[in-house]
Design a protein around this motif. Structure first.
Motif, PDB file in Angstrom:
ATOM      1  N   GLN A  29      -3.010   8.439 -12.502  1.00 15.70           N
ATOM      2  CA  GLN A  29      -3.925   7.452 -11.896  1.00 15.70           C
ATOM      3  C   GLN A  29      -3.236   6.111 -11.634  1.00 15.70           C
ATOM      4  OE1 GLN A  29      -7.481   6.986 -14.196  1.00 15.70           O
ATOM      5  NE2 GLN A  29      -8.360   8.951 -13.548  1.00 15.70           N
ATOM      6  N   LEU A  30      -2.417   5.657 -12.594  1.00 14.92           N
ATOM      7  CA  LEU A  30      -1.765   4.362 -12.434  1.00 14.92           C
ATOM      8  C   LEU A  30      -0.834   4.364 -11.228  1.00 14.92           C
ATOM      9  CD1 LEU A  30      -1.187   1.522 -13.465  1.00 14.92           C
ATOM     10  CD2 LEU A  30       0.539   2.497 -15.006  1.00 14.92           C
ATOM     11  N   GLU A  31      -0.066   5.433 -11.047  1.00 16.34           N
ATOM     12  CA  GLU A  31       0.856   5.519  -9.908  1.00 16.34           C
ATOM     13  C   GLU A  31       0.089   5.606  -8.590  1.00 16.34           C
ATOM     14  OE1 GLU A  31       4.530   7.854 -12.160  1.00 16.34           O
ATOM     15  OE2 GLU A  31       2.897   8.987 -11.196  1.00 16.34           O
ATOM     16  N   ALA A  32      -1.036   6.342  -8.585  1.00 13.90           N
ATOM     17  CA  ALA A  32      -1.858   6.446  -7.374  1.00 13.90           C
ATOM     18  C   ALA A  32      -2.443   5.081  -6.999  1.00 13.90           C
ATOM     19  CB  ALA A  32      -2.973   7.471  -7.587  1.00 13.90           C
ATOM     20  N   ALA A  33      -2.909   4.329  -8.028  1.00 17.78           N
ATOM     21  CA  ALA A  33      -3.476   3.008  -7.768  1.00 17.78           C
ATOM     22  C   ALA A  33      -2.420   2.056  -7.206  1.00 17.78           C
ATOM     23  CB  ALA A  33      -4.069   2.447  -9.057  1.00 17.78           C
ATOM     24  N   GLU A  34      -1.191   2.128  -7.717  1.00 23.15           N
ATOM     25  CA  GLU A  34      -0.119   1.258  -7.226  1.00 23.15           C
ATOM     26  C   GLU A  34       0.219   1.574  -5.775  1.00 23.15           C
ATOM     27  OE1 GLU A  34       3.064   1.795  -9.930  1.00 23.15           O
ATOM     28  OE2 GLU A  34       2.259   0.422 -11.443  1.00 23.15           O
ATOM     29  N   LEU A  35       0.193   2.866  -5.396  1.00 24.09           N
ATOM     30  CA  LEU A  35       0.463   3.233  -4.012  1.00 24.09           C
ATOM     31  C   LEU A  35      -0.616   2.706  -3.067  1.00 24.09           C
ATOM     32  CD1 LEU A  35       1.714   6.917  -4.484  1.00 24.09           C
ATOM     33  CD2 LEU A  35       3.072   4.942  -3.771  1.00 24.09           C
ATOM     34  N   LEU A  36      -1.857   2.621  -3.570  1.00 24.90           N
ATOM     35  CA  LEU A  36      -2.958   2.098  -2.744  1.00 24.90           C
ATOM     36  C   LEU A  36      -3.023   0.576  -2.786  1.00 24.90           C
ATOM     37  CD1 LEU A  36      -5.797   4.657  -3.611  1.00 24.90           C
ATOM     38  CD2 LEU A  36      -4.710   4.322  -1.381  1.00 24.90           C
ATOM     39  N   GLY A  37      -2.321  -0.036  -3.714  1.00 28.22           N
ATOM     40  CA  GLY A  37      -2.346  -1.493  -3.839  1.00 28.22           C
ATOM     41  C   GLY A  37      -3.583  -2.008  -4.531  1.00 28.22           C
ATOM     42  N   VAL A  38      -4.191  -1.213  -5.401  1.00 26.85           N
ATOM     43  CA  VAL A  38      -5.384  -1.623  -6.143  1.00 26.85           C
ATOM     44  C   VAL A  38      -5.147  -1.373  -7.624  1.00 26.85           C
ATOM     45  CG1 VAL A  38      -6.929  -1.156  -4.203  1.00 26.85           C
ATOM     46  CG2 VAL A  38      -6.468   0.651  -5.872  1.00 26.85           C
ATOM     47  N   GLY A  39      -6.116  -1.783  -8.430  1.00 30.33           N
ATOM     48  CA  GLY A  39      -6.011  -1.547  -9.856  1.00 30.33           C
ATOM     49  C   GLY A  39      -6.413  -0.135 -10.227  1.00 30.33           C
ATOM     50  N   GLU A  40      -6.046   0.286 -11.440  1.00 33.25           N
ATOM     51  CA  GLU A  40      -6.365   1.640 -11.906  1.00 33.25           C
ATOM     52  C   GLU A  40      -7.872   1.847 -11.986  1.00 33.25           C
ATOM     53  OE1 GLU A  40      -5.258   4.604 -15.683  1.00 33.25           O
ATOM     54  OE2 GLU A  40      -4.546   2.515 -15.623  1.00 33.25           O
ATOM     55  N   ARG A  41      -8.595   0.813 -12.398  1.00 31.42           N
ATOM     56  CA  ARG A  41     -10.049   0.921 -12.512  1.00 31.42           C
ATOM     57  C   ARG A  41     -10.683   1.097 -11.138  1.00 31.42           C
ATOM     58  NH1 ARG A  41     -13.949  -3.814 -15.046  1.00 31.42           N
ATOM     59  NH2 ARG A  41     -15.940  -2.715 -14.767  1.00 31.42           N
ATOM     60  N   THR A  42     -10.171   0.378 -10.155  1.00 30.83           N
ATOM     61  CA  THR A  42     -10.709   0.518  -8.799  1.00 30.83           C
ATOM     62  C   THR A  42     -10.462   1.925  -8.265  1.00 30.83           C
ATOM     63  OG1 THR A  42     -10.330  -1.845  -8.339  1.00 30.83           O
ATOM     64  CG2 THR A  42     -10.543  -0.385  -6.435  1.00 30.83           C
ATOM     65  N   PHE A  43      -9.300   2.486  -8.541  1.00 29.51           N
ATOM     66  CA  PHE A  43      -9.005   3.850  -8.086  1.00 29.51           C
ATOM     67  C   PHE A  43      -9.980   4.848  -8.696  1.00 29.51           C
ATOM     68  CE2 PHE A  43      -6.728   7.905  -8.664  1.00 29.51           C
ATOM     69  CZ  PHE A  43      -6.556   8.242  -7.323  1.00 29.51           C
ATOM     70  N   ARG A  44     -10.276   4.693  -9.997  1.00 31.43           N
ATOM     71  CA  ARG A  44     -11.213   5.613 -10.645  1.00 31.43           C
ATOM     72  C   ARG A  44     -12.605   5.463 -10.032  1.00 31.43           C
ATOM     73  NH1 ARG A  44      -8.733   3.862 -15.518  1.00 31.43           N
ATOM     74  NH2 ARG A  44     -10.586   2.589 -15.989  1.00 31.43           N
ATOM     75  N   ARG A  45     -13.005   4.198  -9.707  1.00 31.71           N
ATOM     76  CA  ARG A  45     -14.327   3.976  -9.116  1.00 31.71           C
ATOM     77  C   ARG A  45     -14.409   4.609  -7.728  1.00 31.71           C
ATOM     78  NH1 ARG A  45     -14.374  -1.057  -9.897  1.00 31.71           N
ATOM     79  NH2 ARG A  45     -13.851  -1.819  -7.813  1.00 31.71           N
ATOM     80  N   TRP A  46     -13.338   4.494  -6.938  1.00 31.21           N
ATOM     81  CA  TRP A  46     -13.317   5.118  -5.606  1.00 31.21           C
ATOM     82  C   TRP A  46     -13.424   6.645  -5.716  1.00 31.21           C
ATOM     83  CZ3 TRP A  46      -9.020   2.231  -2.372  1.00 31.21           C
ATOM     84  CH2 TRP A  46      -9.450   0.918  -2.112  1.00 31.21           C
ATOM     85  N   CYS A  47     -12.714   7.204  -6.684  1.00 30.59           N
ATOM     86  CA  CYS A  47     -12.772   8.659  -6.871  1.00 30.59           C
ATOM     87  C   CYS A  47     -14.188   9.103  -7.202  1.00 30.59           C
ATOM     88  CB  CYS A  47     -11.820   9.093  -7.992  1.00 30.59           C
ATOM     89  SG  CYS A  47     -10.073   8.935  -7.570  1.00 30.59           S
ATOM     90  N   GLN A  48     -14.883   8.323  -8.059  1.00 27.14           N
ATOM     91  CA  GLN A  48     -16.250   8.685  -8.446  1.00 27.14           C
ATOM     92  C   GLN A  48     -17.206   8.585  -7.255  1.00 27.14           C
ATOM     93  OE1 GLN A  48     -17.733   6.367 -11.701  1.00 27.14           O
ATOM     94  NE2 GLN A  48     -19.754   7.342 -11.688  1.00 27.14           N
ATOM     95  N   ARG A  49     -17.060   7.498  -6.460  1.00 26.98           N
ATOM     96  CA  ARG A  49     -17.925   7.326  -5.295  1.00 26.98           C
ATOM     97  C   ARG A  49     -17.669   8.415  -4.239  1.00 26.98           C
ATOM     98  NH1 ARG A  49     -16.902   1.102  -4.005  1.00 26.98           N
ATOM     99  NH2 ARG A  49     -17.687   1.770  -1.946  1.00 26.98           N
ATOM    100  N   TYR A  50     -16.402   8.827  -4.110  1.00 25.83           N
ATOM    101  CA  TYR A  50     -16.081   9.881  -3.136  1.00 25.83           C
ATOM    102  C   TYR A  50     -16.654  11.223  -3.598  1.00 25.83           C
ATOM    103  CZ  TYR A  50     -13.400  13.008  -0.156  1.00 25.83           C
ATOM    104  OH  TYR A  50     -13.031  13.994   0.746  1.00 25.83           O
TER     105      TYR A  50
END
Length: 391
Positions: A29-50
């Protein structure tokens, strides 16, 4: 398609690509968030909303909604109507100040400027030229005063008039401003008497090389310090240094003030319905100058003042034209096509052949002095004024 909508589409494609690779266990998750330019928490929230709503869950819900800070259409129409009818020709800044003060307008100057430009009512300013270093200001008020006149059609429907302005170099505060038919020695003395009487004596005065300020051997040449004008004599008497400017750029501070005055003052006078010089001078003194100084004057670099307080000095007897004359056989003095009759004096029977000094004040009145004693005072036409003269 608007830029924000296009960027949202790009973000959606990038997220889906990163999400697929994350689910394929290519990175955490941390590496995915860095590639998107967002925080790890934001990446998890996007995954949940998707997961819950699909691509619709990732859409920016602010798009398509009217901003809460947007100027209502009726107020925008009111602003346009005010500018076209009452404030035509005002600069965007000047117009916005009136909107805030007189029409309870609470939106920004930037919106006002952009709106007027979009309607074609105000032109965009040209790009600034190369940087020039301004002359540093004097640190204290009273160290240097600027005085100059600007000929302009200040009153609508009236002939060209001169506006005489005296301002401080340290603060740009205008101490005196009034309209006259023509700039000259009388207007200079009037302005200096106003400023010196209210604030005290400054250290120096900065002016152009007009003939009432300096004598020059050739037009545009160096000033002749050995032959002072009436203004130069009066300033030397008071111990004030008189500095001559040799180019318009040297008078840049006062030139910029006149640009502001020619734009703002003319519109304020028209807005107030003023059509006479007397009313205009009263308006300038009582209404415009306090508002102008509150808006444009700055705080001096240092605390204190360089003005020198004066006491027991009659400025009117110094800031005036003084010329020597010889009394004629009729006990009269000739001055500027006037015959000034010396009245009976307890000092002597008559003053025939005596050398006296005639003083002409900025209001057009005259006086005759023999040494320190005043022999008589006269009005503009040369008629004796009924004023008791001390023995």
């Amino acid at each position: 398609m608007r830029r924000t909508e296009a960027l949202q589409g790009v973000r959606m494609i990038k997220f889906l690509d990163i999400l697929g690779r994350y689910e394929a266990l290519e990175f955490n998750q941390l590496e995915a968030a860095e590639l998107l330019g967002v925080g790890e928490r934001t990446f998890r929230r996007w995954c949940q909303r998707y997961e819950e709503d699909g691509e619709a869950g990732l859409l920016d819900r602010r798009l398509g909604k009217v901003s809460g800070r947007r100027v209502p259409i009726d107020r925008a129409d009111e602003v346009e109507a005010l500018y076209r009818t009452r404030y035509a020709g005002f600069t965007a800044k000047h117009f916005h100040e009136h909107l805030v003060k007189d029409h309870r307008f609470s939106w920004s100057y930037t919106w006002t400027k952009t709106f007027l430009q979009s309607k074609g009512l105000v032109k965009k300013a040209r790009r600034r030229g190369a940087h020039r270093r301004k002359r540093p200001r004097r640190p204290l008020p009273g160290m240097l005063l600027h005085q100059d006149g600007s000929r302009h059609q200040w009153l609508a429907g009236q002939p060209m008039l001169d506006l005489i302005v005296t301002l401080d170099d340290a603060t740009s505060a205008i101490y005196s401003a009034f309209l006259v038919e023509e700039e000259g020695t009388a207007s200079t003395f009037r302005a200096l008497e106003e400023v010196f009487g209210r604030h005290g004596l400054p250290l120096s005065l900065y002016t152009d090389r007009g003939s009432h300020y300096f004598q020059t051997a050739t037009a545009g040449g160096a000033v002749d310090r050995a032959a002072p004008t009436q203004v130069g004599r009066a300033l030397a008497h008071l111990g004030i240094e008189h500095i001559a400017a040799y180019s318009p750029q040297a008078r840049g501070r006062s030139e910029r003030v006149f640009q502001t005055l020619q734009d703002r003052l003319t519109k304020e006078l028209a807005l107030a319905g003023i059509a006479t010089v007397e009313a205009a001078n009263l308006f300038i003194r009582e209404v415009y100058l306090p508002a102008h100084n509150a808006r444009f004057a700055i705080k001096p670099e240092q605390d204190g003042s360089a003005f020198v307080a004066i006491a027991g000095i009659d400025l009117g007897e110094i800031l005036c034209v003084q010329e020597e004359r010889q009394v004629g056989n009729d006990n009269c003095v000739s001055f500027n096509r006037l015959k000034l009759q010396i009245p009976a004096s307890p000092l002597r029977a008559h003053f025939v052949k005596a050398r006296v000094k005639v003083r002409q004040y900025h209001d057009g009145t005259h006086a005759i002095f023999h040494g320190p004693r005043c022999l008589g005072r006269y009005d503009r036409s040369g008629a004796a004024m009924d004023i008791p003269i001390a023995a």
